[in-house]
Design a protein around this motif. Sequence first.
Motif, PDB file in Angstrom:
ATOM      1  N   GLN A 118       1.041  -5.949  13.082  1.00  0.00           N
ATOM      2  CA  GLN A 118       2.390  -5.540  12.660  1.00  0.00           C
ATOM      3  C   GLN A 118       3.204  -5.020  13.834  1.00  0.00           C
ATOM      4  O   GLN A 118       4.419  -5.199  13.890  1.00  0.00           O
ATOM      5  N   ASN A 119       2.539  -4.385  14.791  1.00  0.00           N
ATOM      6  CA  ASN A 119       3.227  -3.757  15.917  1.00  0.00           C
ATOM      7  C   ASN A 119       3.585  -4.756  17.009  1.00  0.00           C
ATOM      8  O   ASN A 119       4.693  -4.755  17.535  1.00  0.00           O
ATOM      9  N   GLN A 120       2.629  -5.626  17.364  1.00  0.00           N
ATOM     10  CA  GLN A 120       2.845  -6.533  18.507  1.00  0.00           C
ATOM     11  C   GLN A 120       3.134  -7.966  18.083  1.00  0.00           C
ATOM     12  O   GLN A 120       3.704  -8.732  18.850  1.00  0.00           O
ATOM     13  N   GLY A 121       2.725  -8.345  16.871  1.00  0.00           N
ATOM     14  CA  GLY A 121       2.904  -9.728  16.448  1.00  0.00           C
ATOM     15  C   GLY A 121       1.964 -10.652  17.205  1.00  0.00           C
ATOM     16  O   GLY A 121       1.056 -10.218  17.921  1.00  0.00           O
ATOM     17  N   LEU A 122       2.170 -11.975  17.017  1.00  0.00           N
ATOM     18  CA  LEU A 122       1.344 -12.969  17.725  1.00  0.00           C
ATOM     19  C   LEU A 122       2.086 -13.420  18.972  1.00  0.00           C
ATOM     20  O   LEU A 122       3.197 -13.908  18.898  1.00  0.00           O
ATOM     21  N   ASN A 123       1.478 -13.196  20.123  1.00  0.00           N
ATOM     22  CA  ASN A 123       2.136 -13.649  21.355  1.00  0.00           C
ATOM     23  C   ASN A 123       1.082 -13.990  22.397  1.00  0.00           C
ATOM     24  O   ASN A 123       0.027 -13.363  22.468  1.00  0.00           O
ATOM     25  N   GLY A 124       1.391 -15.005  23.200  1.00  0.00           N
ATOM     26  CA  GLY A 124       0.543 -15.352  24.343  1.00  0.00           C
ATOM     27  C   GLY A 124      -0.920 -15.458  23.972  1.00  0.00           C
ATOM     28  O   GLY A 124      -1.361 -16.335  23.246  1.00  0.00           O
ATOM     29  N   GLN A 125      -1.681 -14.511  24.536  1.00  0.00           N
ATOM     30  CA  GLN A 125      -3.129 -14.527  24.396  1.00  0.00           C
ATOM     31  C   GLN A 125      -3.564 -14.397  22.941  1.00  0.00           C
ATOM     32  O   GLN A 125      -4.596 -14.923  22.537  1.00  0.00           O
ATOM     33  N   SER A 126      -2.778 -13.683  22.141  1.00  0.00           N
ATOM     34  CA  SER A 126      -3.155 -13.457  20.745  1.00  0.00           C
ATOM     35  C   SER A 126      -3.186 -14.752  19.956  1.00  0.00           C
ATOM     36  O   SER A 126      -4.001 -14.926  19.051  1.00  0.00           O
ATOM     37  N   ILE A 127      -2.264 -15.717  20.303  1.00  0.00           N
ATOM     38  CA  ILE A 127      -2.188 -16.975  19.546  1.00  0.00           C
ATOM     39  C   ILE A 127      -3.475 -17.770  19.739  1.00  0.00           C
ATOM     40  O   ILE A 127      -4.010 -18.365  18.807  1.00  0.00           O
ATOM     41  N   THR A 128      -3.997 -17.759  20.934  1.00  0.00           N
ATOM     42  CA  THR A 128      -5.237 -18.494  21.187  1.00  0.00           C
ATOM     43  C   THR A 128      -6.414 -17.857  20.449  1.00  0.00           C
ATOM     44  O   THR A 128      -7.386 -18.522  20.146  1.00  0.00           O
ATOM     45  N   GLN A 129      -6.302 -16.574  20.181  1.00  0.00           N
ATOM     46  CA  GLN A 129      -7.379 -15.857  19.477  1.00  0.00           C
ATOM     47  C   GLN A 129      -7.330 -16.091  17.967  1.00  0.00           C
ATOM     48  O   GLN A 129      -8.299 -15.827  17.266  1.00  0.00           O
ATOM     49  N   ALA A 174       2.127  -2.591  25.493  1.00  0.00           N
ATOM     50  CA  ALA A 174       0.770  -2.584  26.031  1.00  0.00           C
ATOM     51  C   ALA A 174       0.215  -4.001  26.070  1.00  0.00           C
ATOM     52  O   ALA A 174       0.727  -4.894  25.387  1.00  0.00           O
ATOM     53  N   PRO A 175      -0.856  -4.230  26.857  1.00  0.00           N
ATOM     54  CA  PRO A 175      -1.506  -5.550  26.839  1.00  0.00           C
ATOM     55  C   PRO A 175      -1.931  -5.908  25.419  1.00  0.00           C
ATOM     56  O   PRO A 175      -2.128  -5.036  24.581  1.00  0.00           O
ATOM     57  N   ALA A 176      -2.079  -7.225  25.154  1.00  0.00           N
ATOM     58  CA  ALA A 176      -2.388  -7.682  23.797  1.00  0.00           C
ATOM     59  C   ALA A 176      -3.638  -6.988  23.260  1.00  0.00           C
ATOM     60  O   ALA A 176      -4.679  -6.964  23.920  1.00  0.00           O
ATOM     61  N   LEU A 177      -3.508  -6.414  22.069  1.00  0.00           N
ATOM     62  CA  LEU A 177      -4.612  -5.646  21.493  1.00  0.00           C
ATOM     63  C   LEU A 177      -5.488  -6.502  20.585  1.00  0.00           C
ATOM     64  O   LEU A 177      -6.628  -6.135  20.291  1.00  0.00           O
ATOM     65  N   LEU A 178      -4.954  -7.636  20.101  1.00  0.00           N
ATOM     66  CA  LEU A 178      -5.704  -8.445  19.153  1.00  0.00           C
ATOM     67  C   LEU A 178      -7.020  -8.992  19.725  1.00  0.00           C
ATOM     68  O   LEU A 178      -8.054  -8.917  19.058  1.00  0.00           O
ATOM     69  N   PHE A 211      -4.679   5.626  25.842  1.00  0.00           N
ATOM     70  CA  PHE A 211      -5.051   4.707  24.772  1.00  0.00           C
ATOM     71  C   PHE A 211      -5.944   3.590  25.296  1.00  0.00           C
ATOM     72  O   PHE A 211      -6.956   3.241  24.677  1.00  0.00           O
ATOM     73  N   MET A 212      -5.573   3.023  26.416  1.00  0.00           N
ATOM     74  CA  MET A 212      -6.369   1.914  26.972  1.00  0.00           C
ATOM     75  C   MET A 212      -7.764   2.394  27.366  1.00  0.00           C
ATOM     76  O   MET A 212      -8.741   1.652  27.224  1.00  0.00           O
ATOM     77  N   ASP A 213      -7.858   3.653  27.832  1.00  0.00           N
ATOM     78  CA  ASP A 213      -9.190   4.208  28.140  1.00  0.00           C
ATOM     79  C   ASP A 213     -10.019   4.331  26.853  1.00  0.00           C
ATOM     80  O   ASP A 213     -11.219   4.038  26.855  1.00  0.00           O
ATOM     81  N   VAL A 214      -9.384   4.792  25.788  1.00  0.00           N
ATOM     82  CA  VAL A 214     -10.100   4.892  24.501  1.00  0.00           C
ATOM     83  C   VAL A 214     -10.536   3.508  24.051  1.00  0.00           C
ATOM     84  O   VAL A 214     -11.657   3.318  23.559  1.00  0.00           O
ATOM     85  N   LEU A 215      -9.665   2.499  24.249  1.00  0.00           N
ATOM     86  CA  LEU A 215      -9.997   1.127  23.853  1.00  0.00           C
ATOM     87  C   LEU A 215     -11.193   0.618  24.655  1.00  0.00           C
ATOM     88  O   LEU A 215     -12.118   0.001  24.100  1.00  0.00           O
ATOM     89  N   GLU A 216     -11.191   0.904  25.964  1.00  0.00           N
ATOM     90  CA  GLU A 216     -12.317   0.492  26.805  1.00  0.00           C
ATOM     91  C   GLU A 216     -13.608   1.159  26.346  1.00  0.00           C
ATOM     92  O   GLU A 216     -14.670   0.524  26.269  1.00  0.00           O
TER      93      GLU A 216
END
Length: 1589
Positions: free
Chosen positions: A1074-1085, A1036-1040, A992-997
């Motif tokens: 919906q899957n990961q919610g807001l956390n860490g890096q996502s909140i700053t985004q 997985a690492p934050a996707l947002l 999945f991460m390869d597809v994301l990259e």
Amino acid sequence: MCSTSAADKLKADKDTPQALKDFGLRISKLLGLDEQQSVQILQCYLQEDYRATRNTLKAVLQDERQSQALLLKIADYYYEERLCVLRCVLHLLTYFQDERHPYSAEYSNCVSKLEKDLVSTYRQQFESLSKSEAPTWETHGNLMTERQVSHWFVQCLKEQALLLEILFLYYAYFEMPPNELSTFTRLFKEQGFGQRQTNRHLVDKSMDVLVERIGYFSSLILVEGMDIDFLHKCALEDRTEQHQFYDQQDICKMLLTFGDISHHGPVLLAWVLLRHTLRPEEVSSVIRRLGHTTLQLGVFQYLTNMLQALGSTGNNCTASTARMCIYGLMSFVITSFEEDTLGSQQHLINAACEVLAAPSLAELFWESPNMGLGVILDSAVGVFPYKTGPLLQLLTALLSDKSTAKKVYTFLDKMSFYTEAYKHKPNDVISREDGTLWRRQTPKLLYPLGVGQTNLRMPQGCFGLVCEGKQLSVGEQGFLVRWEYSYSSWTLFTCEIEMLLHVVSTADVLAHCERVKPILDLVHKIISTDWTVSDCLLPLTSRIYMLLQRLTSVINPPVDVITSCVNCLIALAARQPGKVWSSLHHTGFLPFAATPLTNMAQTISAEGMKAGNYGNLLVLIEQPRGEYSVTIAFLRLVTTLVKGQLGSTQSRGLIPCVLLVLKEMLPTYHKWRYNTYGVRERIGCLILELVHAILNLNQDGDAPSLQSLCIYSLANTEAGQAVVNIMGVGVDTINMVLAAQPSSGGSEGPGQVLIQTVKLAFSVTNNVIRLKPQSDTASPLEQALTQHGGHSNNLIAVLAKYIYHKHDPALPRLAIQLLKRLATEFSLGEWSCLSVVLELLDSKQQGKYWCPPLLHRAALAFLHALWQDRRDSALSVLRTKEKFWENLTTPLFGNLPPPSETTEVCVLKEVGVLDPCLKAALESFSSKRRYEFWSDYVRDLVCVACDGEEEGLRSLSESQMLISAWRTLLILSTSHSEVMHLKDDSVRQKLFMDVLEGTKAALLMSQSVFCLRLGSMMVTLLLILLKQWKSVLVSAPALLPPLSLMLESVLHAEQQLTDRTKAKLLSALILALQNQGLNGQSITQLPQLLLCVCEMVQDEALALIDSTRHTIQRGDVQEDSMETDSPHFQKDQQDSVCVLALHLSKELCRADEDGEQWLQVVRKLPVLPSVLSALELSLRSKQNLYFTEAALHLLLTLARTPQGAAAVAGAGVIQSICLPLLSVYEGPSNGATQAFVRKSQDAPSWPGVYRLSLSLMESLLKTVRYNFINEALDFVGVHQERILQCLNAVRTVQSLACLDEADHTVGFLLQLSNFCKEWQFHLPQLLRDVQVNLCYLCQTCTYLLHSKKMLHHYLQAKNGEGLPPGPHPQRVIQPASKELVEGEREEAESKALQAVQCSLLKILSKTLATLQHFTPDCCQILLDQSMDLAEYRTLFVLSFTTPAFDSDVAPSFGTLMATINVALSMLGEIEKRKEPVAVSEDTQALKSLLMFSMENCFYVLISQAVRCLKDPSVLPRDKQRLKQELSSELSTLLSTLFRFFRRGSPSSPASGLLPSLQPKPPTPGSKATPEGQEPFIQLVQAFVRHVQR
């Protein structure tokens, strides 16, 4: 059902293979049979219906998917076998007394053996079928899906109908004892004549015919059981006491309760006749009442519909028996009662005509034409020829054979009376003083025709009787006069046709057409029945040609009269084809050639040919209307003329007609519009009958001939492909059509027509191939027959499967003949290539020579083509070759192969039939870490391709091909992870991460067209993986952040290229959130993402406004425009960028708990005004449903926080929604009931938009409170009619959508009731209306909750509704909850019932909570002696009667007491269920709702009671009565409540679903407080003490 002994016997059986035993167990589970039976059914199926070899059976039993398909086929076979057994019994009963049948003696012997137990057995079986519970997946396995349950229920209904049909036929031969009639009456009443099935919630429209059929036979059995024929005989012989029902009071009591459904009509009619004949003096009032009920039910219309439904063919035994039964009933009814008391004469005639369709009955009628139905005939004669229709309709029905034809002819030839209508008395007659008898002073010509025309002349001195009591037609005034005048009706009919010819271009044409059509229908019937009469009718028939010419030339031709004309010509052409043709071809009706036909090319081109009046009528009238009566008659006429063996010249004159059929009809008839089911198949059958007749003619010498034209057209034009398509229907489709037919007999159903059509198609094709001229090249027809379509079924295989057809032996025979002809003329040639291809792919051979990549790829492409072309025989050979899969997949195990070998992955995913070798290859692919290798390679390939470094690549298209193949492989692995050996979570996350990259590289590096397209492909894969691998990607690492960057990148790219990409990215963001919610890096985004999404929402909303305005201006709101010059206009779709952006905004709003980020964005961007403007326009024009729902959801989410609600209110939400919302439910097509239609629980709909708007108003009022009260009052004022209608509709409409809307409406009113004083000031009358309607709603809900019978209406899905939204709808929909222990599983119906109860209780709770604000505060009114009572109205009247389901009964204190009692009773029911310790959430919610309802009800009751006691206008006597009643009732209720609280009471849902009275409620399921400590209990105790003082 399954039994232990059967299972043991099966285990002990040494002869049955273990594989069959195991499969038998699965059959046993699915069908609910014992194991031995299941194995026997399997063995029978394999012997009779299995379509493959022993070897394939082994493979099928081992493969899960194929074995499931086999299980379903066996279920179908079992169901069909059950029906066949019943049809056998029906067949025995049909012929056991028919001496003409060769086996009547044997059949009679069988019936005598069956007779003893047949009735009791079949009645019990019928009863058990109607009461049997539907199977579920828990009891019958996972294959028992909703579709299979529906299939099971259709089977159940078919068996019920067949059982009743057998019983009806049985009682036609054997007498029914009184106790049997009583039993059947009780049974059918309980079962509602088929409409009260245990599983009636499963009934859909397709099953209505079967349910009706059950009702028909139920009714017929009871009528037959009353033995009306014997009753008639007893009455004639004056011995009525000998009738078996002379004294039957119990049946009478039951029948007195009948009258609410149409099936009761014939039963009540027969019973009225029975009681009137046997005991006329005792029961005259009852007879009148039942008779009135019978006529209200429309009994004669019902009889007409029933007999039509049971089969119009005279050879159907069941239909004939039914007609005999109804004939006896109608004859005696008409003899016993005055005709005027039996309702409309036309309804009587329609019923009589349907009855007389049985051939023997017409003969029976003419034996005594003055009795029984003869009364109707006399009545029809009495108004003839003022009304021609009734008499001619009856006489047409009375034509069955030559003897009856002569009687009808003679009857009409010697008429004695002539009835005319007069508005005023004419000058040329004199009359008696009383005006009842007239006499003509001068002769009169009855038709104003020209000199020398056929006419009727009424002589001087004729007497005419003025008919009293005879009504003229609707809208006419005057009176009827019946002249004593002898004439022939046949002359009159000739005059009528002549008259129509005179007025054909005037306004009178339609009225005259109505008079002439019955004449033409009678002529057609009489000539068809007895040709010898035709000479006498020559003056009449000779005028039909001119009539046809004139009628087809007018602007709006009368289609039905034209059809009748053509039908008459068909009857004439059967005997005199040459004469008909010579007269007909001058009329211009048929297609014709303007120039002589000399050669085939000119003929096929249709040069110089005209369509004639018929062709114009087809295109201009029939095709737009979807009705084709003239076309059907035209095809039959041309076929009749062809079969008439016309001479060569005349036959060539038919070429334009046949060419029209071959060029304009055969290739396109299946695409025409049709209003009636079955007409399309009938037209196809008639076309092929015509072609078949032509191909069977003797070949003419001259060219072009009819036959050569047909052969050329079918071999070389679209007509041939149309015939091939008909043959390609397939045996399974025919079986499905036959299975869908409700009737057990008959020879003219859709299935039989389809079989006949396919047979004709085979015969025609065979003849065309046989007769066509020899040629070196194959014709298009031959190519179509032998060509293998890439993505469709192999036609040869489809044709070959006709050998399994069972219903008509001619069809398999014709199929085999065609296959034999094809086999001798054509053969396949791929086999010679296979060995060479396999050598090229052999990995061991590659060491001996080098195979160039292009050649290697071509070899793979050949195998790929074999797969796509479904060459199963070739592929089966390939799969058996040793190491085939190993050789095929070898390149995938090499390191970094050049891009020229990129199609191998494509082949791997295409040819994937799971052989053991392929499984091994896939396992090796996983174990050797090839997934990781190829994932890295594809990721790098995307990066390189998008970075512009393409030197090492053959082309971008090759890169795209490999990426596409890899994408397909990964998508396949998400649904088949076991097979693909991709189950490791870490590997999945890495892929999945390869597809994301790769996706990031495609969308961020460049904005080229190639990169955007590649990015779109990758985003699709990303979205699918995100959906399928949710659980893996939580960690997985934050996707947002990366997804947000991609969205920003494509935001300003060219819209046409990126719209789909944007939509997929928005969907991915919603899933990630919906899957990961807001956390860490996502909140700053979050701030940047919010700004980006809101900017998109604003742009899309403005674009939507433009496109909507453009659409409105063009006036094509409803059409799906195909314009290409306006690409930038938005379309409202569920997955459009605009809608998805709104949904993402809503999710981000939810994630931003304090709402601060949203407020910042709203201050920067005018996003809310843009959305509200688009929303207002969408509501006004009733367009953009998906956008409207999404926008309202966003506003609703914003309104939950104070800052968000203030922003929404301040942006002018009320101006955008309040008035425009009227368009949603006040459109031109929406009636009161249509507004309550609900597609499904979550499907977008305009009523759903209205409900969302109510929720938004409620939420804003709850949050903003006084700052929104004026807007809320504006809203309630504008929509007051709808609100009041909705509150009332719970009682009248009775649909689940109504419950939904009522819940939302009362929720809004509950919030508004907090502001009673403001409401009273602005809208006093509306406040009073709402209060009254809420009291009635409380009464309605109480009644429905009390009466389970009424509540069951809500469980019958209407308008495609699903189950109502309960507290947990997803769980309610499931048939049973997994949390239940001790083996107790509740059935689906009880769960659904509980869901509706929850909905009603929520409405009731909110209603009572609202009423609480309209009544004085309890403590204040109890303690404050100086309270102003005038401020509060009396809501409930001083009465203690039980509430009724009737608007005439005012809500009273009895209503409130009943509400408390119902709540207590439901609590008692819940307690008795023996729930587990951990009570289910659904049950706890129900308990909480019940307690909350009781609390509010006690509160309202006490407050209203004290108000009444303090009211000086209430009489002291009434106050005393109130005290006594309340003291008694409440004391009883308190003792019951104490018992509940000793056991542990449920808590009120103060902290859950609704606001409560309790300041600190116990948590759900907690132990109750000690007895008497509950605040509302203390309040009730205090009140009881107060009233007892």
